[in-house]
Motif scaffolding. Structure first.
Motif, PDB file in Angstrom:
ATOM      1  N   LEU A   1     -42.456 -50.397  81.385  1.00  0.00           N
ATOM      2  CA  LEU A   1     -43.660 -50.258  80.563  1.00  0.00           C
ATOM      3  C   LEU A   1     -43.805 -48.826  80.055  1.00  0.00           C
ATOM      4  O   LEU A   1     -44.138 -48.591  78.888  1.00  0.00           O
ATOM      5  N   ALA A   2     -43.557 -47.874  80.936  1.00  0.00           N
ATOM      6  CA  ALA A   2     -43.649 -46.470  80.533  1.00  0.00           C
ATOM      7  C   ALA A   2     -42.541 -46.108  79.545  1.00  0.00           C
ATOM      8  O   ALA A   2     -42.766 -45.378  78.569  1.00  0.00           O
ATOM      9  N   ALA A   3     -41.334 -46.633  79.786  1.00  0.00           N
ATOM     10  CA  ALA A   3     -40.199 -46.276  78.934  1.00  0.00           C
ATOM     11  C   ALA A   3     -40.396 -46.747  77.498  1.00  0.00           C
ATOM     12  O   ALA A   3     -39.937 -46.083  76.556  1.00  0.00           O
ATOM     13  N   ARG A   4     -41.070 -47.876  77.317  1.00  0.00           N
ATOM     14  CA  ARG A   4     -41.324 -48.343  75.952  1.00  0.00           C
ATOM     15  C   ARG A   4     -42.106 -47.295  75.166  1.00  0.00           C
ATOM     16  O   ARG A   4     -41.844 -47.061  73.984  1.00  0.00           O
ATOM     17  N   ILE A   5     -43.065 -46.674  75.820  1.00  0.00           N
ATOM     18  CA  ILE A   5     -43.858 -45.625  75.173  1.00  0.00           C
ATOM     19  C   ILE A   5     -43.029 -44.355  75.021  1.00  0.00           C
ATOM     20  O   ILE A   5     -43.031 -43.706  73.967  1.00  0.00           O
ATOM     21  N   MET A   6     -42.298 -43.994  76.074  1.00  0.00           N
ATOM     22  CA  MET A   6     -41.520 -42.761  76.059  1.00  0.00           C
ATOM     23  C   MET A   6     -40.405 -42.806  75.029  1.00  0.00           C
ATOM     24  O   MET A   6     -40.074 -41.788  74.398  1.00  0.00           O
ATOM     25  N   ILE A   7     -39.804 -43.977  74.825  1.00  0.00           N
ATOM     26  CA  ILE A   7     -38.738 -44.099  73.813  1.00  0.00           C
ATOM     27  C   ILE A   7     -39.310 -43.813  72.427  1.00  0.00           C
ATOM     28  O   ILE A   7     -38.680 -43.117  71.613  1.00  0.00           O
ATOM     29  N   GLU A   8     -40.488 -44.312  72.154  1.00  0.00           N
ATOM     30  CA  GLU A   8     -41.135 -44.029  70.865  1.00  0.00           C
ATOM     31  C   GLU A   8     -41.459 -42.547  70.735  1.00  0.00           C
ATOM     32  O   GLU A   8     -41.356 -41.974  69.646  1.00  0.00           O
ATOM     33  N   GLN A   9     -41.846 -41.933  71.842  1.00  0.00           N
ATOM     34  CA  GLN A   9     -42.171 -40.505  71.828  1.00  0.00           C
ATOM     35  C   GLN A   9     -40.918 -39.643  71.706  1.00  0.00           C
ATOM     36  O   GLN A   9     -40.977 -38.508  71.228  1.00  0.00           O
ATOM     37  N   GLY A  10     -39.785 -40.156  72.213  1.00  0.00           N
ATOM     38  CA  GLY A  10     -38.553 -39.381  72.239  1.00  0.00           C
ATOM     39  C   GLY A  10     -38.417 -38.505  73.460  1.00  0.00           C
ATOM     40  O   GLY A  10     -37.504 -37.677  73.540  1.00  0.00           O
ATOM     41  N   SER A  11     -39.289 -38.712  74.462  1.00  0.00           N
ATOM     42  CA  SER A  11     -39.220 -37.895  75.677  1.00  0.00           C
ATOM     43  C   SER A  11     -40.052 -38.543  76.772  1.00  0.00           C
ATOM     44  O   SER A  11     -40.953 -39.347  76.503  1.00  0.00           O
ATOM     45  N   GLY A  12     -39.735 -38.173  78.006  1.00  0.00           N
ATOM     46  CA  GLY A  12     -40.517 -38.663  79.135  1.00  0.00           C
ATOM     47  C   GLY A  12     -39.823 -38.358  80.447  1.00  0.00           C
ATOM     48  O   GLY A  12     -38.616 -38.084  80.500  1.00  0.00           O
ATOM     49  N   LYS A  13     -40.614 -38.396  81.515  1.00  0.00           N
ATOM     50  CA  LYS A  13     -40.112 -38.145  82.865  1.00  0.00           C
ATOM     51  C   LYS A  13     -40.561 -39.295  83.766  1.00  0.00           C
ATOM     52  O   LYS A  13     -41.759 -39.593  83.840  1.00  0.00           O
ATOM     53  N   ILE A  14     -39.629 -39.945  84.432  1.00  0.00           N
ATOM     54  CA  ILE A  14     -39.949 -40.966  85.415  1.00  0.00           C
ATOM     55  C   ILE A  14     -39.420 -40.492  86.758  1.00  0.00           C
ATOM     56  O   ILE A  14     -38.230 -40.151  86.886  1.00  0.00           O
ATOM     57  N   ILE A  15     -40.298 -40.453  87.745  1.00  0.00           N
ATOM     58  CA  ILE A  15     -39.940 -39.965  89.082  1.00  0.00           C
ATOM     59  C   ILE A  15     -40.238 -41.074  90.084  1.00  0.00           C
ATOM     60  O   ILE A  15     -41.391 -41.513  90.203  1.00  0.00           O
ATOM     61  N   ASN A  16     -39.217 -41.516  90.768  1.00  0.00           N
ATOM     62  CA  ASN A  16     -39.375 -42.542  91.785  1.00  0.00           C
ATOM     63  C   ASN A  16     -39.378 -41.908  93.169  1.00  0.00           C
ATOM     64  O   ASN A  16     -38.778 -40.853  93.378  1.00  0.00           O
ATOM     65  N   MET A  17     -40.040 -42.559  94.104  1.00  0.00           N
ATOM     66  CA  MET A  17     -40.055 -42.057  95.470  1.00  0.00           C
ATOM     67  C   MET A  17     -39.068 -42.863  96.302  1.00  0.00           C
ATOM     68  O   MET A  17     -39.271 -44.038  96.593  1.00  0.00           O
ATOM     69  N   GLY A  18     -37.963 -42.208  96.629  1.00  0.00           N
ATOM     70  CA  GLY A  18     -37.006 -42.780  97.555  1.00  0.00           C
ATOM     71  C   GLY A  18     -37.394 -42.379  98.968  1.00  0.00           C
ATOM     72  O   GLY A  18     -38.574 -42.288  99.316  1.00  0.00           O
ATOM     73  N   SER A  19     -36.404 -42.102  99.778  1.00  0.00           N
ATOM     74  CA  SER A  19     -36.623 -41.746 101.177  1.00  0.00           C
ATOM     75  C   SER A  19     -35.285 -41.296 101.741  1.00  0.00           C
ATOM     76  O   SER A  19     -34.231 -41.605 101.173  1.00  0.00           O
TER      77      SER A  19
END
Length: 250
Positions: A124-142
């Motif tokens: 969902l976030a990437a759809r917006i970020m692709i239109e913007q041409g930029s974005g940061k997604i940070i997942n919490m691993g362990s």
């Protein structure tokens, strides 16, 4: 280079613990933040963090309900006026029990929140970020993205999946200016770990395993979160960064 002034962020599970610490750090770096959490405490956390500087909003959402997840994400986007620069998938579940005693219902709950919700929110976030041409997604691993753990088969498997999901999404979206990375916390002083911290057998074993000589605090992850959210990490993608006091290196 590390400023987040003018950036807009959504952080799940940020009513308390690691998520709250990261929300505070991103706000202090200048970002406008939405706390997306199932807890009613999110409103109080937003008010506490947002006393000064950029706005902090709260949205209530249940990540185990796929329809509600999308509704909550859209509400968060609306509060940010349609832009999302940063998504931190911090919400997570754990249940410590032997594999033989673990129910499939609990397995499904953990995977729904720890993996499926992360996948859908990232899309969902990437759809917006692709239109913007930029974005940061940070997942919490362990650290259990790398280690098997003990009495934590569902959790460790889900966090292994997060490491692979992070790499896979990075491969697909790096060309769109989106960096997808993960943070892998070690043994942290959060309510999620109260049971093992207070365990007379496990706690000394864990203490002896941490080269730094102490458990981590929520604040220990904040520098990495701000770095991965900022322009300083624009050429870093697809990595899982341990924040563990040296456990994985031991």
């Amino acid at each position: 280079m590390f400023t987040l002034t003018g950036k807009k962020a959504i952080i799940t599970g940020a009513a308390q613990g690691l998520g709250k610490a990261m929300a505070t750090a991103l706000h202090d770096a200048g970002a406008e933040v939405v706390i997306l959490d199932i807890s009613d405490r999110a409103q109080d956390t937003a008010a506490e963090i947002g006393k000064e500087g950029a706005s902090v909003h709260a949205v209530k959402g249940n990540l185990m309900d796929r329809e509600n997840l999308e509704e909550a994400f859209q509400e968060a986007v609306n509060k940010l006026e349609g832009r999302v620069d940063i998504l931190i998938n911090s919400a997570g579940l754990i249940e410590r029990k032997s594999a033989m005693d673990f129910s499939l219902e609990s397995w499904d709950r953990i995977f729904e929140v720890n993996v499926s919700a992360v996948f859908q929110l990232s899309r969902l976030a990437a759809r917006i970020m692709i239109e913007q041409g930029s974005g940061k997604i940070i997942n919490m691993g362990s650290i259990l993205s790398f280690l098997g753990g003990f009495n934590a088969a569902a959790y460790s498997t889900s966090k292994g999946a997060i490491a692979q999901l992070t790499k896979s999404l990075s491969n697909e979206w790096a060309g769109h200016g989106i960096q997808v990375n993960a943070i892998a916390p070690g043994y942290m002083l959060t309510t999620m770990n109260d049971d093992i911290k207070n365990d007379e057998v496990r706690s000394p074993q864990i203490n002896a395993r941490i080269p730094a000589g102490r458990w981590g605090t929520p604040e220990d992850v904040t520098g990495t979160a701000v770095f991965l959210s900022s322009a300083a990490s624009d050429y870093i993608t697809g990595v899982v960064i341990p924040v563990d006091g040296g456990v994985l290196a031991r």
